[in-house]
Design a protein around this motif. Structure first.
Motif, PDB file in Angstrom:
ATOM      1  N   SER A  73       0.822  -1.213   0.000  1.00  0.00           N
ATOM      2  CA  SER A  73       0.000   0.000   0.000  1.00  0.00           C
ATOM      3  C   SER A  73       0.857   1.263   0.000  1.00  0.00           C
ATOM      4  CB  SER A  73      -0.943  -0.004   1.205  1.00  0.00           C
ATOM      5  OG  SER A  73      -0.222   0.005   2.429  1.00  0.00           O
ATOM      6  N   ALA A  74       1.932   1.276   0.783  1.00  0.00           N
ATOM      7  CA  ALA A  74       2.781   2.480   0.836  1.00  0.00           C
ATOM      8  C   ALA A  74       3.421   2.793  -0.509  1.00  0.00           C
ATOM      9  CB  ALA A  74       3.844   2.333   1.929  1.00  0.00           C
ATOM     10  N   PRO A  75       4.034   1.823  -1.225  1.00  0.00           N
ATOM     11  CA  PRO A  75       4.547   2.142  -2.560  1.00  0.00           C
ATOM     12  C   PRO A  75       3.467   2.648  -3.508  1.00  0.00           C
ATOM     13  CG  PRO A  75       5.412   0.030  -1.825  1.00  0.00           C
ATOM     14  CD  PRO A  75       4.381   0.448  -0.826  1.00  0.00           C
ATOM     15  N   CYS A  76       2.263   2.092  -3.391  1.00  0.00           N
ATOM     16  CA  CYS A  76       1.161   2.526  -4.248  1.00  0.00           C
ATOM     17  C   CYS A  76       0.833   4.003  -3.997  1.00  0.00           C
ATOM     18  CB  CYS A  76      -0.054   1.644  -3.991  1.00  0.00           C
ATOM     19  SG  CYS A  76      -1.513   2.082  -4.955  1.00  0.00           S
ATOM     20  N   ILE A  77       0.738   4.387  -2.718  1.00  0.00           N
ATOM     21  CA  ILE A  77       0.410   5.777  -2.385  1.00  0.00           C
ATOM     22  C   ILE A  77       1.554   6.699  -2.777  1.00  0.00           C
ATOM     23  CG2 ILE A  77      -0.328   7.336  -0.547  1.00  0.00           C
ATOM     24  CD1 ILE A  77      -1.223   4.829   1.010  1.00  0.00           C
ATOM     25  N   ARG A  85       7.224   8.510 -13.027  1.00  0.00           N
ATOM     26  CA  ARG A  85       7.084   7.079 -12.766  1.00  0.00           C
ATOM     27  C   ARG A  85       8.379   6.554 -12.156  1.00  0.00           C
ATOM     28  NH1 ARG A  85       3.559   3.340 -13.535  1.00  0.00           N
ATOM     29  NH2 ARG A  85       4.151   1.142 -13.797  1.00  0.00           N
ATOM     30  N   LEU A  86       8.258   5.832 -11.043  1.00  0.00           N
ATOM     31  CA  LEU A  86       9.403   5.291 -10.332  1.00  0.00           C
ATOM     32  C   LEU A  86       9.544   3.797 -10.626  1.00  0.00           C
ATOM     33  CD1 LEU A  86       8.715   7.029  -6.898  1.00  0.00           C
ATOM     34  CD2 LEU A  86      10.445   7.692  -8.572  1.00  0.00           C
ATOM     35  N   PRO A  87      10.771   3.266 -10.578  1.00  0.00           N
ATOM     36  CA  PRO A  87      10.954   1.817 -10.783  1.00  0.00           C
ATOM     37  C   PRO A  87      10.260   1.029  -9.677  1.00  0.00           C
ATOM     38  CG  PRO A  87      12.999   2.862 -10.064  1.00  0.00           C
ATOM     39  CD  PRO A  87      12.046   3.970 -10.377  1.00  0.00           C
ATOM     40  N   ILE A  92       9.243  -0.446  -4.039  1.00  0.00           N
ATOM     41  CA  ILE A  92       8.758  -1.366  -3.002  1.00  0.00           C
ATOM     42  C   ILE A  92       9.845  -1.617  -1.963  1.00  0.00           C
ATOM     43  CG2 ILE A  92       7.989  -3.733  -2.591  1.00  0.00           C
ATOM     44  CD1 ILE A  92       6.626  -3.637  -5.331  1.00  0.00           C
ATOM     45  N   ALA A  93      11.093  -1.822  -2.425  1.00  0.00           N
ATOM     46  CA  ALA A  93      12.192  -2.063  -1.485  1.00  0.00           C
ATOM     47  C   ALA A  93      12.425  -0.855  -0.587  1.00  0.00           C
ATOM     48  CB  ALA A  93      13.463  -2.404  -2.262  1.00  0.00           C
ATOM     49  N   SER A  94      12.366   0.341  -1.170  1.00  0.00           N
ATOM     50  CA  SER A  94      12.596   1.549  -0.361  1.00  0.00           C
ATOM     51  C   SER A  94      11.503   1.740   0.680  1.00  0.00           C
ATOM     52  CB  SER A  94      12.682   2.777  -1.274  1.00  0.00           C
ATOM     53  OG  SER A  94      11.408   3.112  -1.810  1.00  0.00           O
ATOM     54  N   GLN A  95      10.256   1.422   0.345  1.00  0.00           N
ATOM     55  CA  GLN A  95       9.170   1.593   1.299  1.00  0.00           C
ATOM     56  C   GLN A  95       9.175   0.493   2.359  1.00  0.00           C
ATOM     57  OE1 GLN A  95       7.280   4.537   1.319  1.00  0.00           O
ATOM     58  NE2 GLN A  95       9.068   4.778   0.020  1.00  0.00           N
ATOM     59  N   PHE A  96       9.658  -0.695   2.004  1.00  0.00           N
ATOM     60  CA  PHE A  96       9.831  -1.746   3.002  1.00  0.00           C
ATOM     61  C   PHE A  96      10.901  -1.327   4.004  1.00  0.00           C
ATOM     62  CE2 PHE A  96      11.377  -6.118   4.185  1.00  0.00           C
ATOM     63  CZ  PHE A  96      10.244  -6.460   4.898  1.00  0.00           C
ATOM     64  N   LEU A 223      -3.309   7.063  -5.372  1.00  0.00           N
ATOM     65  CA  LEU A 223      -3.198   7.943  -4.211  1.00  0.00           C
ATOM     66  C   LEU A 223      -4.369   7.772  -3.253  1.00  0.00           C
ATOM     67  CD1 LEU A 223      -1.692  10.276  -2.809  1.00  0.00           C
ATOM     68  CD2 LEU A 223      -2.983  11.868  -4.243  1.00  0.00           C
ATOM     69  N   TRP A 224      -5.575   7.954  -3.746  1.00  0.00           N
ATOM     70  CA  TRP A 224      -6.747   7.920  -2.867  1.00  0.00           C
ATOM     71  C   TRP A 224      -7.211   6.492  -2.589  1.00  0.00           C
ATOM     72  CZ3 TRP A 224      -8.297  11.994  -0.174  1.00  0.00           C
ATOM     73  CH2 TRP A 224      -7.882  13.258  -0.603  1.00  0.00           C
ATOM     74  N   GLY A 225      -7.165   5.636  -3.610  1.00  0.00           N
ATOM     75  CA  GLY A 225      -7.542   4.245  -3.375  1.00  0.00           C
ATOM     76  C   GLY A 225      -6.590   3.550  -2.421  1.00  0.00           C
ATOM     77  N   GLY A 226      -5.285   3.777  -2.616  1.00  0.00           N
ATOM     78  CA  GLY A 226      -4.311   3.194  -1.704  1.00  0.00           C
ATOM     79  C   GLY A 226      -4.438   3.727  -0.290  1.00  0.00           C
ATOM     80  N   SER A 227      -4.703   5.037  -0.160  1.00  0.00           N
ATOM     81  CA  SER A 227      -4.841   5.638   1.175  1.00  0.00           C
ATOM     82  C   SER A 227      -6.080   5.131   1.900  1.00  0.00           C
ATOM     83  CB  SER A 227      -4.905   7.162   1.045  1.00  0.00           C
ATOM     84  OG  SER A 227      -3.711   7.675   0.498  1.00  0.00           O
ATOM     85  N   ALA A 228      -7.157   4.850   1.149  1.00  0.00           N
ATOM     86  CA  ALA A 228      -8.361   4.304   1.777  1.00  0.00           C
ATOM     87  C   ALA A 228      -8.216   2.822   2.093  1.00  0.00           C
ATOM     88  CB  ALA A 228      -9.572   4.532   0.864  1.00  0.00           C
TER      89      ALA A 228
END
Length: 327
Positions: A73-77, A85-87, A92-96, A223-228
């Motif tokens: 969810s965090a990478p998505c938001i 656009r980010l790799p 995902i690794a950075s947000q983990f 942004l909004w779907g991931g945050s919800a």
């Protein structure tokens, strides 16, 4: 006298390699911080793990799956808060890794610092990276509050109890705290001149990016779907752990308790929200009719799965990203 061409070369000046030593220290720092925290809070980890050992394994497996799902969810938001656009893999690794840092420093400082370094390493200008962090921080509580209001509007008779409705004094205290925070921020920006320019640049960039992002359906959904979805996934983890230890509340009640607790005290600057949010979640579940001991056990188990289980792997990923100069 030797000719100039045959002169013995002088030894090169000694270099201590300070940047290399600093990077090595940064690589080890996350693991050392996690070890120190584990030593201080070992009793909580031990009790939570022992209680989970006698829980229903089927429900625990579902809770583990939902925990892994929540890591996305965090990478998505984050992607939804940025036009570039980010790799996907590195994001995902950075947000983990940021999740591990978030549970060491208060008020999401660790997660934001890791993300800021990652974005700058991807070539994102400082103003745009800061604006992205601000948008991420603003949308998450707004989306969580909207989901909470939807729950209240759809199921008022099931969810509202006298103990969960704040009295007038509590409401005034909350309103006063919000007003004080806004006034303090305004005074800080207007009086501290070195902060004014970067903050105003970030604000202008944020307004530009908000308009741009909301013209792209994919970014709006992320942004909004991931945050919800993020708090609902976390609440589902709590519900699965509660069901594993015999908690009788429905998913709707557990999700409401989780959302209400995070909305009420989520802004308290504790590392990862641990402490104030936990107490508020237990209070909300008890107010909805759950036994105190089972509510506390469910919250401890939830923390073991969502905090302690990914903490060491997250610290190792953080160290690896620092060593590879991604951060």
């Amino acid at each position: 006298m030797l000719p100039l061409d045959d002169a013995v070369p002088l030894p090169s000046p000694i270099r201590f390699g300070a940047p290399r030593l600093l990077r090595s220290a940064l690589v080890l720092l996350p693991v050392l911080a996690i070890g120190a925290w584990a030593a201080v809070d070992w009793r909580t980890v031990y009790d939570g793990t022992a209680r989970l050992g006698s829980a229903d394994p089927g429900w625990l497996l579902l809770a583990l799956f939902l925990t892994c799902l929540g890591w996305l969810s965090a990478p998505c938001i984050r992607q939804g808060a940025l036009p570039e656009r980010l790799p996907a893999g590195l994001l995902i690794a950075s947000q983990f890794a940021a999740g591990a840092a978030n549970h060491v420093l208060p008020a999401s400082i660790g997660a934001h610092a890791v993300t800021l370094r990652f974005l700058q390493g991807r070539g994102i200008p400082l103003a745009r990276a800061t604006a992205s962090l601000a948008l991420y921080s603003a949308v998450k509580p707004i989306a969580r509050t909207l989901v909470l209001l939807v729950f209240l509007a759809a199921f008022p008779d099931v969810l509202l109890t006298g103990r969960l409705v704040p009295d007038r004094r509590t409401s005034l205290l909350v309103a006063g705290a919000v007003a004080l925070a806004l006034i303090a921020t305004a005074l800080l920006v207007t009086t501290v001149r070195p902060l004014r320019r970067p903050l105003l640049d970030a604000l202008r960039c944020a307004l530009t990016d908000v308009r741009l992002l909301h013209t792209r359906p994919a970014r709006i959904l992320a942004l909004w779907g991931g945050s919800a979805a993020a708090p609902l996934i976390q609440a589902s983890v709590l519900f699965a752990v509660g069901a594993a230890v015999g908690l009788s509340l429905s998913w709707l009640q557990v999700a409401f308790a989780f959302l209400a607790a995070n909305t009420a005290v989520g802004a308290v600057p504790a590392p990862g929200g641990i402490g104030p949010v936990d107490a508020a979640v237990v209070f909300a579940m008890v107010a909805l009719g759950a036994p105190m001991n089972l509510s506390a056990t469910a919250v401890i188990g939830y923390r073991v799965l969502t905090v302690w289980l990914p903490l060491l792997p997250g610290a190792l990923v953080l160290s690896a990203l620092v060593q590879r100069k991604v951060l």
